[in-house]
Write an enzyme that holds these catalytic residues in place. Structure first.
Site, PDB file in Angstrom:
ATOM      1  N   ASP A 128     -53.356 -50.708  -4.061  1.00 15.60           N
ATOM      2  CA  ASP A 128     -52.655 -51.454  -5.078  1.00 15.60           C
ATOM      3  C   ASP A 128     -52.732 -52.462  -5.275  1.00 15.60           C
ATOM      4  O   ASP A 128     -52.196 -52.783  -3.986  1.00 15.60           O
ATOM      5  CB  ASP A 128     -51.759 -50.558  -5.852  1.00 15.60           C
ATOM      6  CG  ASP A 128     -51.959 -50.205  -7.236  1.00 15.60           C
ATOM      7  OD1 ASP A 128     -53.088 -51.729  -7.781  1.00 15.60           O
ATOM      8  OD2 ASP A 128     -51.203 -50.300  -8.966  1.00 15.60           O
TER       9      ASP A 128
HETATM   10  C1  BGC Z   1     -52.909 -52.284 -11.110  1.00 12.35           C
HETATM   11  C2  BGC Z   1     -54.389 -51.380 -10.814  1.00 12.35           C
HETATM   12  C3  BGC Z   1     -54.872 -52.518 -10.855  1.00 12.35           C
HETATM   13  C4  BGC Z   1     -55.155 -54.023 -10.069  1.00 12.35           C
HETATM   14  C5  BGC Z   1     -55.652 -54.564 -10.277  1.00 12.35           C
HETATM   15  C6  BGC Z   1     -52.529 -52.909 -10.450  1.00 12.35           C
HETATM   16  O1  BGC Z   1     -51.161 -53.346 -10.929  1.00 12.35           O
HETATM   17  O2  BGC Z   1     -51.447 -50.957 -10.506  1.00 12.35           O
HETATM   18  O3  BGC Z   1     -54.811 -50.247 -11.485  1.00 12.35           O
HETATM   19  O4  BGC Z   1     -56.274 -52.221 -10.378  1.00 12.35           O
HETATM   20  O5  BGC Z   1     -53.467 -54.237 -10.663  1.00 12.35           O
HETATM   21  O6  BGC Z   1     -55.977 -55.248 -10.842  1.00 12.35           O
END
Ligand code: BGC
Length: 814
Positions: free
Chosen positions: A223
Site C-alpha cells: 500500500d
Molecule cells: C489506500 C489504497 C490505495 C493507495 C493508492 C492508500 O492510501 O489505502 O487503497 O490504492 O492509497 O492510492
C-alpha cells in the site's frame, strides 16, 4: 516468458539496479530497464473507476457503483462485465494495473471504508472478488487484491495491530484473498496495518500461505507508503515498494544484501515477479498492450445503469412499487440527495465522473410529458459543505463556470493560470519557483444570509471574500496519513453575511511547505432555510402528490478512507423528514443513499424502502428503472442491517494501546447476530424484488465423501405476478460439531429466473471447502465426519427448507 528465462534476464543486472527497480519511479509508475526491454507500468485506483495518473477533473472516468453495491449483486456474470469495463477504462487511460478489488470485510458497520468493501461474508466476497478479477484481467490489465490482510477499519490504520487467531484468519479474512489467487490475480497489495504484531509489509503471511501454500506467482505491491522497514520487509515476501522514487529500500537495501541480512536470491525473486507482471500486461520485450477498444456509444452507460438496478436492494414494499408511470399525475421528489447524491465514497478510490444522472433527473426524464415532478429539498443536512463546482460559481477572469487556479511566486508573480471545474485541487501544477497556490471564484448568492466558506490545506493559508479576510493563519500537519494529507486536508471555516443575487469574490491562498502535500480545497455553503418550515413544505408537497420519493443519505466526510464512523444516524433532520413525509403520504418510497448501514427508525412507516448504496454516475437512470418497473431491484443485502448501532454485536473499531482484538473470532456479520440470538432489522441476503417465491423442496445426497463438493437442488416457484430473479442461498450448520462454529454460514448460492407461476430448480454447488474448518493445532484444513444440516432460502434469517447429509470419512484427511 518462463521463470527461468526471466531469471536469466535478471542475472544480467547489477545488484544496485535490481534493487532500484523494486521502488516506484513516481507516485504511480514503476521503473523501466531498457536493457531488459522492461517499460514503465502505470498503476491507478480503483475500485469504483479508473482515475488514471492524475487527479484532474478535466479527464473524467466512468464511475461504477461502489463495492457494497457490487456485493449486493450476487451475480458473478455482471461483476465480471463490470471488471471488463474497468479494464477498458484502464486501457483508455494508459493504466497497466488497477488497484482493485478491495477484499477486506464489513467487520463492523462503523468501518469508514465499508463502501469500498464488498460484504461481511467471506464466501460472497470471494466469489464476487474473483469475478471482478477475471473480468479485469481478461483484457491484459492487472487486478490487485487489496489490502492483504485484516485492513477492515480505519482508526490508526497505518499502525493498528490486529490481533486475530489463526483459524479466524484462514476461514474469514484470508478466504477472499485465497479465492483471488485461485482466480489468477496478478497483484496483491500488502496493507498498512500490523497483524499479530508485525506490519503486513514484513509479515510472514506474505510467504505463507500467499506465495507458498497458495502458489501466488504475481507480485506483492505495498500500500502507498506502507513499506517502512528495509531489511525486514525485503526478507519477507514484499516485492515492490510504492510510491517512488524515494523509499526505504534503495541504497539501504543494497547494504542489507551486502551485509547478509537479505539474500540476493530474494531480490532476484522480486525482480522476476516484477518482470512477470510486465510480461502479463504487455510492458516487457516485444509484448504489446491490447489497443483500447472503443465501446459503442452508450454501451458502457447502459451497463452501469443495469448495474445500479441490479445492486439496488428493496428492503420493504407495501404494494407501492413498482410505480405505474401512466397512472401518476404528480410525484414529489424530496431531499437534498435527490439533486446532490453521493455517488462514491471518499479517499483514494475517488474518480471524477462526467455525465452524472441525479435521482431527480432520472425521475424527470422518465415522467416527462406524463406527470408533474416537483422537487422539495427539505432541511439542511448540517454536514460538510461541498467544494466549489461549476453550477455555483464562475472563473473571475473568464466568466466561465468553474474556478481560476493560479500558481504564484513568493513575490506574487503569476507562474501559471488555469480554468478548472472544482474547488478541490489535489495536484495543482508546480514550477520551480512555485510558492503559493490560489483558487478564486465568483460565487453566486441566490439567497441573502450567512454564507459559510472554508479553505482546506496545510501551512499558511488565507481566505478572503470580497476582500474581507475570513481565515488567516498557519495550520500545521497533524497526521502521517496520505489520504488526509493529499486528499482531504482539514478545512478552516468562517461565515459572512452576504446579500442575494451577488457575485461574491472568493480568493483562497495556500503557501507550499515541505511534507504537507499541495492539496487545496475551497468550499461554500448557502444559508440554510428555517428547518421547521422546510419540513413543513416537504410534508405538504408529499401530501399533495400521488407519490413521494424521498432520497436521504450520508454526507461528505462521513464515509471515507482514513476515518471510521462514530454514528449510524442519518445526518441532520433526515429521520424527521422521512417520518413527516411518510405520515403525509402512505405511498412514500424512501431511497437510502449510503455506502454502509444507517439506522432507519421510520422503516415500518414507509411504503417502500430502497437501498441505492453509492450508485455511481447512472444513479438516476438506474433508480428510475427500478421505480417504474423497467428493472427489478436485483440486490440482496451483502451485510446485515441492525435497527440501531447499539444492537450490533460487533462494532468496535478503536484500538486499545494500538491493538484491536478480533475477539469475536469467526462470528462477524450475520454470524454474530445469530450467536447473540438477536434479530436485526434486515438479515444478510435479504432483498425483495418484484415478485414472490414459494420454496418447495430441497434435495441433497444423503451421504457424501469427505473432501467432495455437495450438490444441493432447490425447487421453488414464482408465486407472484411478474417474472423475476431469485437468489437462492444455501447455508450449512453443524449443531453437534466438536469444534466451535458459527450457528450457520453461507456455503453457496445461485440465481434463477422464472415467469409467473413457473417452477424452477436451482442447483447450488457447495464446495468442499465450505465443510472444512481450519485446525490451528495441526495447521491444516479438516472435515468433520457425521451429520450436517443444509438450509436453503432467501436470507440468513429466512431459510424455509432444511435437509441433512452425512459426511463419510476418516476425520483425518482433508
Ligand atoms: C489506500 C489504497 C490505495 C493507495 C493508492 C492508500 O492510501 O489505502 O487503497 O490504492 O492509497 O492510492
Amino acid at each position: 516468458m518462463t521463470r527461468d528465462e526471466l531469471l536469466c534476464l535478471v542475472d544480467t543486472l547489477e545488484l544496485e539496479r535490481k534493487v532500484e527497480l523494486l521502488t516506484g519511479a513516481t507516485v504511480w509508475r514503476t521503473r523501466s530497464e531498457p536493457a531488459l526491454g522492461l517499460r514503465e507500468m502505470v498503476f491507478s485506483d480503483g475500485p469504483a473507476g479508473v482515475r488514471g495518473e492524475e487527479w484532474d477533473e478535466r479527464r473524467p472516468s466512468l464511475l461504477l457503483p461502489s463495492a457494497s453495491a457490487l456485493g449486493s449483486l450476487w451475480d458473478e456474470q455482471l461483476a465480471g462485465e463490470l471488471g471488463e469495463l474497468l479494464a477498458f477504462e484502464a486501457l483508455r487511460k494508459g493504466v497497466h494495473a488497477v488497484l482493485a478489488p478491495t477484499l477486506n470485510l464489513h467487520r463492523t458497520p462503523l468501518g469508514g471504508r465499508h463502501f469500498e468493501c464488498l460484504t461481511e461474508d467471506p464466501e460472497l466476497a470471494a466469489r464476487t472478488g474473483a469475478a471482478l478479477i477475471r473480468g479485469i484481467q481478461a483484457h491484459g490489465v492487472a487486478a490487485t487484491a487489496k489490502h492483504y490482510v485484516a485492513n477492515d477499519s480505519e482508526t490508526e490504520r497505518l499502525t493498528l495491530d490486529v490481533r486475530v487467531d489463526e483459524r479466524t484468519l484462514r476461514e474469514v479474512y484470508l478466504a477472499p484473498f485465497e479465492a483471488a489467487v485461485g482466480a489468477g490475480v496478478w497483484l496483491v497489495m500488502s496493507a498498512y496495518n500490523r497483524v499479530n504484531g508485525t506490519t503486513m509489509t514484513a509479515n510472514d503471511l506474505l510467504a505463507q500461505p500467499l506465495k507458498g501454500e497458495w502458489g501466488f506467482d504475481g507480485a506483492v505491491v505495498s500500500d502507498w507508503g506502507a513499506v517502512r522497514l528495509t531489511a525486514e520487509s525485503a526478507a519477507a515476501a514484499q516485492d515492490l515498494a510504492m510510491p517512488g522514487p524515494e523509499g526505504p529500500w534503495g541504497a539501504a537495501l543494497v547494504a542489507a544484501v551486502r551485509s547478509g541480512h537479505v539474500t540476493e536470491e530474494a531480490i532476484d525473486d522480486k525482480v522476476v515477479r516484477l518482470l512477470t507482471l510486465a510480461d502479463r500486461v504487455g510492458a516487457l520485450g516485444s509484448g504489446r498492450r491490447r489497443p483500447p477498444r472503443a465501446w459503442p456509444s452508450g454501451t458502457a452507460r447502459r451497463l452501469l445503469q443495469r448495474a445500479v438496478a441490479a445492486g439496488t436492494v428493496l428492503l420493504r414494499n407495501e404494494n407501492v412499487l413498482p410505480l405505474d408511470a401512466s397512472a401518476l399525475g404528480s410525484v414529489a421528489v424530496i431531499g437534498r440527495h435527490a439533486t446532490a447524491p453521493r455517488l462514491q465514497g471518499e479517499g483514494s478510490a475517488g474518480v471524477f465522473p462526467a455525465d452524472v444522472v441525479t435521482p431527480l433527473e432520472g425521475i424527470r426524464a422518465r415522467l416527462r410529458g406524463r406527470a408533474q415532478v416537483l422537487h422539495v429539498p427539505g432541511p439542511g443536512l448540517g454536514g460538510r459543505p461541498r467544494p466549489l463546482d461549476p453550477a455555483r460559481c464562475a472563473n473571475p477572469r473568464t466568466g466561465e463556470p468553474g474556478v481560476l487556479l493560479r500558481v504564484l511566486t513568493a513575490d506574487g508573480r503569476e507562474l501559471s493560470a488555469e480554468h478548472r471545474l472544482t474547488g478541490r485541487q489535489l495536484e495543482p501544477p508546480l514550477a520551480p519557483e512555485a510558492h503559493t497556490i490560489e483558487i478564486s471564484a465568483l460565487v453566486r448568492t441566490a439567497d441573502e444570509g450567512k454564507w459559510t466558506f472554508a479553505v482546506g490545506g496545510y501551512g499558511r493559508m488565507i481566505l478572503t471574500v470580497d476582500e474581507q479576510t475570513l481565515v488567516e493563519g498557519e495550520f500545521a500537519r497533524d497526521t502521517e496519513d496520505p489520504a488526509v494529507i493529499h486528499l482531504d486536508p482539514p478545512r478552516q471555516h468562517a461565515s459572512v453575511w452576504l446579500p442575494a443575487d451577488h457575485a461574491a469574490h472568493v480568493v483562497a491562498r495556500r503557501e507550499l511547505a515541505p511534507d504537507t502535500g499541495r492539496a487545496v480545497v475551497v468550499t461554500a455553503a448557502a444559508p440554510e432555510p428555517d428547518p421547521d418550515r422546510a419540513l413543513f413544505e416537504a410534508a405538504r408537497a408529499a401530501r399533495d402528490a400521488d407519490v413521494a420519493v424521498v432520497v436521504v443519505g450520508t454526507t461528505e466526510g462521513s464515509e471515507s478512507e482514513g476515518h471510521d464512523r462514530t454514528s449510524l444516524t442519518l445526518p441532520g433532520r433526515q429521520d424527521e423528514l422521512v417520518a413527516a413525509v411518510a405520515a403525509a403520504n402512505p405511498r412514500t418510497v424512501v431511497v437510502v443513499n449510503s455506502g454502509g448501514p444507517v439506522e432507519l427508525p421510520w422503516r415500518e412507516q414507509a411504503g417502500a424502502v430502497l437501498l441505492s448504496w453509492f450508485p455511481g454516475q447512472e444513479a438516476g437512470s438506474g433508480l428510475a428503472d427500478v421505480l417504474f418497473g423497467q428493472a427489478e431491484p436485483g440486490g440482496r443485502l451483502p451485510t446485515t442491517w441492525g435497527a440501531a448501532l447499539t444492537d450490533a454485536p460487533v462494532s468496535e473499531t478503536r484500538p486499545r494501546n494500538g491493538a484491536l482484538a478480533y475477539a469475536e473470532g469467526l462470528h462477524i456479520g450475520y454470524r454474530a447476530w445469530l450467536r447473540a440470538g438477536r434479530e436485526p432489522a434486515y438479515w444478510f441476503g435479504h432483498g425483495l424484488g418484484y415478485t414472490t417465491w414459494g420454496y418447495d423442496r430441497l434435495r441433497v445426497a444423503s451421504t457424501v465423501d469427505e473432501g467432495q463438493a455437495l450438490l444441493v437442488e432447490v425447487r421453488l416457484r414464482n408465486t407472484g405476478p411478474r417474472p423475476g430473479r431469485e437468489v437462492v442461498q444455501v447455508y450449512l450448520a453443524r449443531p453437534d460439531s466438536a469444534v466451535e462454529r458459527p450457528v450457520r454460514w453461507l456455503a453457496g448460492f445461485t440465481a434463477v429466473r422464472a415467469e409467473p407461476g413457473e417452477t424452477v430448480t436451482a442447483s447450488v454447488e457447495v464446495p468442499a471447502r465450505a465443510l472444512r474448518h481450519w485446525d490451528a493445532e495441526e495447521h491444516r484444513w479438516r472435515t468433520e465426519a457425521g451429520a450436517w444440516q443444509i438450509l436453503a432460502g432467501r436470507s440468513a434469517g429466512d431459510l424455509p427448507l432444511t435437509a441433512t447429509t452425512t459426511v463419510r470419512g476418516s476425520n483425518n484427511r482433508s
